[in-house]
Design an enzyme around this catalytic site. Structure first.
Site, PDB file in Angstrom:
ATOM      1  N   HIS A 267       0.876  -1.187   0.000  1.00 21.82           N
ATOM      2  CA  HIS A 267       0.000   0.000   0.000  1.00 21.82           C
ATOM      3  C   HIS A 267       0.909   1.231   0.000  1.00 21.82           C
ATOM      4  CE1 HIS A 267      -3.475   2.392   0.636  1.00 21.82           C
ATOM      5  NE2 HIS A 267      -3.841   2.053   1.868  1.00 21.82           N
ATOM      6  N   HIS A 308      -1.925  -2.407  -9.592  1.00 19.85           N
ATOM      7  CA  HIS A 308      -2.927  -1.807  -8.712  1.00 19.85           C
ATOM      8  C   HIS A 308      -4.153  -2.697  -8.671  1.00 19.85           C
ATOM      9  CE1 HIS A 308      -5.604   1.142  -6.904  1.00 19.85           C
ATOM     10  NE2 HIS A 308      -4.508   1.770  -6.551  1.00 19.85           N
ATOM     11  N   ASP A 365       2.806   5.572  -6.579  1.00 17.79           N
ATOM     12  CA  ASP A 365       4.051   5.546  -5.806  1.00 17.79           C
ATOM     13  C   ASP A 365       5.303   5.468  -6.661  1.00 17.79           C
ATOM     14  OD1 ASP A 365       2.892   5.603  -3.197  1.00 17.79           O
ATOM     15  OD2 ASP A 365       2.246   3.548  -3.484  1.00 17.79           O
TER      16      ASP A 365
HETATM   17  N1  CMC Z   1       5.384  -6.900 -10.152  1.00 17.23           N
HETATM   18  C1  CMC Z   1       5.272  -8.148 -10.687  1.00 17.23           C
HETATM   19  N2  CMC Z   1       4.115  -8.826 -10.779  1.00 17.23           N
HETATM   20  C2  CMC Z   1       3.032  -8.251 -10.281  1.00 17.23           C
HETATM   21  C3  CMC Z   1       3.058  -6.957  -9.703  1.00 17.23           C
HETATM   22  C4  CMC Z   1       4.291  -6.283  -9.660  1.00 17.23           C
HETATM   23  N3  CMC Z   1       4.363  -5.064  -9.110  1.00 17.23           N
HETATM   24  N4  CMC Z   1       1.813  -6.623  -9.306  1.00 17.23           N
HETATM   25  C5  CMC Z   1       1.033  -7.670  -9.595  1.00 17.23           C
HETATM   26  N5  CMC Z   1       1.763  -8.656 -10.196  1.00 17.23           N
HETATM   27  C6  CMC Z   1       1.255  -9.928 -10.701  1.00 17.23           C
HETATM   28  C7  CMC Z   1       1.002 -10.888  -9.545  1.00 17.23           C
HETATM   29  O1  CMC Z   1       2.129 -11.696  -9.289  1.00 17.23           O
HETATM   30  C8  CMC Z   1      -0.164 -11.694 -10.067  1.00 17.23           C
HETATM   31  O2  CMC Z   1       0.330 -12.661 -10.965  1.00 17.23           O
HETATM   32  P1  CMC Z   1      -0.431 -14.082 -11.123  1.00 17.23           P
HETATM   33  O3  CMC Z   1      -1.792 -13.763 -11.642  1.00 17.23           O
HETATM   34  O4  CMC Z   1       0.418 -14.814 -12.112  1.00 17.23           O
HETATM   35  O5  CMC Z   1      -0.459 -14.691  -9.773  1.00 17.23           O
HETATM   36  C9  CMC Z   1      -0.969 -10.680 -10.890  1.00 17.23           C
HETATM   37  O6  CMC Z   1      -0.013  -9.685 -11.304  1.00 17.23           O
HETATM   38  C10 CMC Z   1      -2.084 -10.003 -10.105  1.00 17.23           C
HETATM   39  O7  CMC Z   1      -1.497  -9.481  -8.927  1.00 17.23           O
HETATM   40  P2  CMC Z   1      -2.205  -9.469  -7.517  1.00 17.23           P
HETATM   41  O8  CMC Z   1      -1.192  -9.335  -6.453  1.00 17.23           O
HETATM   42  O9  CMC Z   1      -3.149 -10.624  -7.435  1.00 17.23           O
HETATM   43  O10 CMC Z   1      -3.027  -8.148  -7.651  1.00 17.23           O
HETATM   44  P3  CMC Z   1      -3.629  -7.357  -6.460  1.00 17.23           P
HETATM   45  O11 CMC Z   1      -4.728  -6.530  -7.030  1.00 17.23           O
HETATM   46  O12 CMC Z   1      -3.997  -8.267  -5.346  1.00 17.23           O
HETATM   47  O13 CMC Z   1      -2.416  -6.455  -5.949  1.00 17.23           O
HETATM   48  C11 CMC Z   1      -0.861  -4.711  -5.691  1.00 17.23           C
HETATM   49  C12 CMC Z   1      -2.224  -5.139  -6.268  1.00 17.23           C
HETATM   50  C13 CMC Z   1      -0.772  -3.207  -5.744  1.00 17.23           C
HETATM   51  C14 CMC Z   1      -0.780  -5.162  -4.228  1.00 17.23           C
HETATM   52  C15 CMC Z   1       0.246  -5.373  -6.528  1.00 17.23           C
HETATM   53  O14 CMC Z   1       0.157  -4.946  -7.857  1.00 17.23           O
HETATM   54  C16 CMC Z   1       1.645  -5.060  -5.952  1.00 17.23           C
HETATM   55  O15 CMC Z   1       2.093  -5.750  -5.038  1.00 17.23           O
HETATM   56  N6  CMC Z   1       2.332  -4.006  -6.498  1.00 17.23           N
HETATM   57  C17 CMC Z   1       3.626  -3.599  -5.968  1.00 17.23           C
HETATM   58  C18 CMC Z   1       3.420  -2.771  -4.697  1.00 17.23           C
HETATM   59  C19 CMC Z   1       2.888  -1.379  -4.998  1.00 17.23           C
HETATM   60  O16 CMC Z   1       3.360  -0.680  -5.891  1.00 17.23           O
HETATM   61  N7  CMC Z   1       1.885  -0.974  -4.212  1.00 17.23           N
HETATM   62  C20 CMC Z   1       1.281   0.374  -4.316  1.00 17.23           C
HETATM   63  C21 CMC Z   1      -0.127   0.290  -4.788  1.00 17.23           C
HETATM   64  S1  CMC Z   1      -0.812   1.865  -5.295  1.00 17.23           S
HETATM   65  C22 CMC Z   1      -0.766   2.903  -3.931  1.00 17.23           C
HETATM   66  C23 CMC Z   1      -1.398   2.428  -2.684  1.00 17.23           C
HETATM   67  O17 CMC Z   1      -2.300   1.592  -2.659  1.00 17.23           O
HETATM   68  O18 CMC Z   1      -0.988   2.928  -1.654  1.00 17.23           O
END
Ligand code: CMC
Length: 430
Positions: A267, A308, A365
């Site tokens: 987050h 996201h 971010d």
């Molecule tokens: N790098 C590599 N792979 C990724 C990433 C990433 N940053 N984000 C998602 N994926 C992949 C993930 O491994 C999954 O793959 P699979 O379907 O093969 O298992 C797929 O994409 C879907 O990801 P998810 O984790 O199920 O998606 P989510 O909606 O649960 O998570 C997230 C969203 C923001 C937690 C995630 O994209 C992430 O961890 N990003 C990096 C951390 C980040 O930048 N966070 C800030 C978010 S925006 C500001 C805020 O909220 O404060």
């Protein structure tokens, strides 16, 4: 609510239930599943609430597919270009942009509440000097409940609004105090002749031995970043604030819980994690190696600042912040190799099949840390900057919840532990 109904039938029991379809003023139609347990005897399963709306809200609208973000109907691009953080705060809290007299009164109210009880400074000094500032923020903001709890009549809308304004006003004072404690600098008090962001920068960086003039470039950049971070509907920290609020807890306790939720690297902690990642990548030549790591399911490494839960398109805030990062570096007459690295990383990832297929784009971010760094904010304080701005969203949602309360937040679970078994006394265990 619409006239539309979706019928859910259970073939095994022959029972069915009509689920009403709710249509908000914008966005996808949503099925109301409240009747399912009573009519069919099933609970619904949605880990991480990926498919579940937890409330109705009039504050912020996101269309993740199209990359749209609006506060109270106003596009984020227009607010970023033409408004100010405190005007946006007024808008989020009250639903409308203020008339001139209303805005003056609001500025006055926020300015009037910038100081904190002197004992709070003593409290801050009790932390070890190298405590993470987000840990300090969660503790200190939670402790505000101890200073203001008795006087807060939660049933009185005026008292609730006062608590909301107090929190917006005091957050920069507390943030600066946490930073100064880490630096070993004496307490700095809010200079109320300054505007919101100028006052914050003055509290952060002024020292008794020297004159400190707030840079216009810095004040403008912070104001923009604060606008962009002010709200984002039911994200993890805002949902936390609402959930804690649903128990009737004190608003300071609710916001302290929001700060804790924000701290995580998935987050708000991602802004600090992005800079750590860029430093770890080190040079453009290493980008392919790290992109491969991010794609490897067996490697925990992820591209921080990418992806996201809601956006399946470019996060509109990310492009505004990328342009602002260029402007800030230009105006300061500096460059940052991490900016070049970030831009190249973005390009490589956006052309990569993995990121295209999963619709992973830079988020809010990805570039914000580069601006904070250029303006002298240490990495450990990045998420605190996010918290100062998001406090507005948290209190706006808390106020909305109090006006239109949902039942206490209490999800169900699918129990997968042992079935009933008999207790075995210690002496009889192998
Ligand atoms: N790098 C590599 N792979 C990724 C990433 C990433 N940053 N984000 C998602 N994926 C992949 C993930 O491994 C999954 O793959 P699979 O379907 O093969 O298992 C797929 O994409 C879907 O990801 P998810 O984790 O199920 O998606 P989510 O909606 O649960 O998570 C997230 C969203 C923001 C937690 C995630 O994209 C992430 O961890 N990003 C990096 C951390 C980040 O930048 N966070 C800030 C978010 S925006 C500001 C805020 O909220 O404060």
């Amino acid at each position: 609510m619409t006239d539309k109904r979706v019928i859910l039938s259970d073939e095994s029991s022959g029972k069915s239930v009509e689920l009403p379809v709710i249509q908000g003023s914008e966005g996808e139609p949503t099925l109301s599943i409240k009747g399912v347990p009573g009519e069919l005897g099933y609970f619904t399963y949605d880990p991480g609430f990926t498919a579940t709306a937890s409330c109705t809200s009039t504050i912020t609208f996101i269309d993740g597919g199209k990359g749209i973000l609006r506060y109270r109907g106003y596009p984020i691009e227009q607010l970023a270009e033409q408004s100010t953080f405190l005007e946006v705060a007024y808008l989020l809290l009250n639903g409308e942009l203020p008339a001139a007299a209303e805005y003056d009164e609001f500025l006055n109210d926020i300015t009037y509440h910038t100081m904190v009880h002197e004992k709070l400074n003593t409290f801050i000094k009790g932390f070890h000097y190298d405590a993470h500032p987000m840990a300090m923020m969660a503790g200190v903001v939670g402790s505000l409940a101890a200073f203001y709890h008795e006087k807060l009549d939660m049933k009185d809308p005026a008292a609730r609004m006062l608590a909301a304004k107090r929190m917006i006003a005091k957050m920069p004072t507390i943030a600066a105090a946490c930073y100064r404690h880490h630096m070993g600098w004496p307490t700095s008090y809010p200079l109320n002749r300054l505007g919101f962001t100028e006052r914050f920068l003055h509290m952060m960086f002024s020292v008794p031995a020297e004159e400190y003039e707030v840079s216009e470039v810095a004040a403008r950049a912070f104001d923009l970043l604060f606008i962009l971070h002010a709200d984002h509907e039911q994200n993890a920290s805002t949902s936390t604030v609402r959930l804690v609020g649903s128990t009737g807890a004190n608003p300071y306790a609710c916001v302290a819980a929001g700060i804790s939720a924000l701290w995580g690297p998935a987050h708000g902690g991602a802004n600090e994690a992005v800079l750590n990642m860029l430093e770890q990548i080190g040079s453009v030549a290493n980008i392919p190696k790290f992109v491969e790591k991010a794609k490897d399911r067996d490697d925990p490494f992820r591209l921080m600042g990418f992806g996201h839960r809601v956006y399946r398109n470019y996060d509109p805030r990310a492009s505004i912040i990328r342009d602002a990062a260029h402007e800030v570096l230009n105006e300061l007459g500096t460059s940052d190799p991490l900016m070049e690295l970030a831009m190249e990383l973005e390009q490589v990832a956006l052309k990569d099949e993995y990121f295209i297929e999963k619709k992973l784009y830079p988020n809010v971010d990805f570039y914000s840390g580069i601006i904070y760094k250029a303006l002298g904010i240490p990495k450990s304080m990045f998420t605190v900057m996010f918290a100062i701005a998001r406090t507005v969203g948290w209190v706006a949602h808390w106020l909305e919840h109090c006006d239109n309360p949902t039942p206490i937040g209490r999800p169900r679970q699918v129990y997968s532990g042992p079935a009933e078994r008999k207790y075995v006394p210690l002496s009889q265990r192998d």
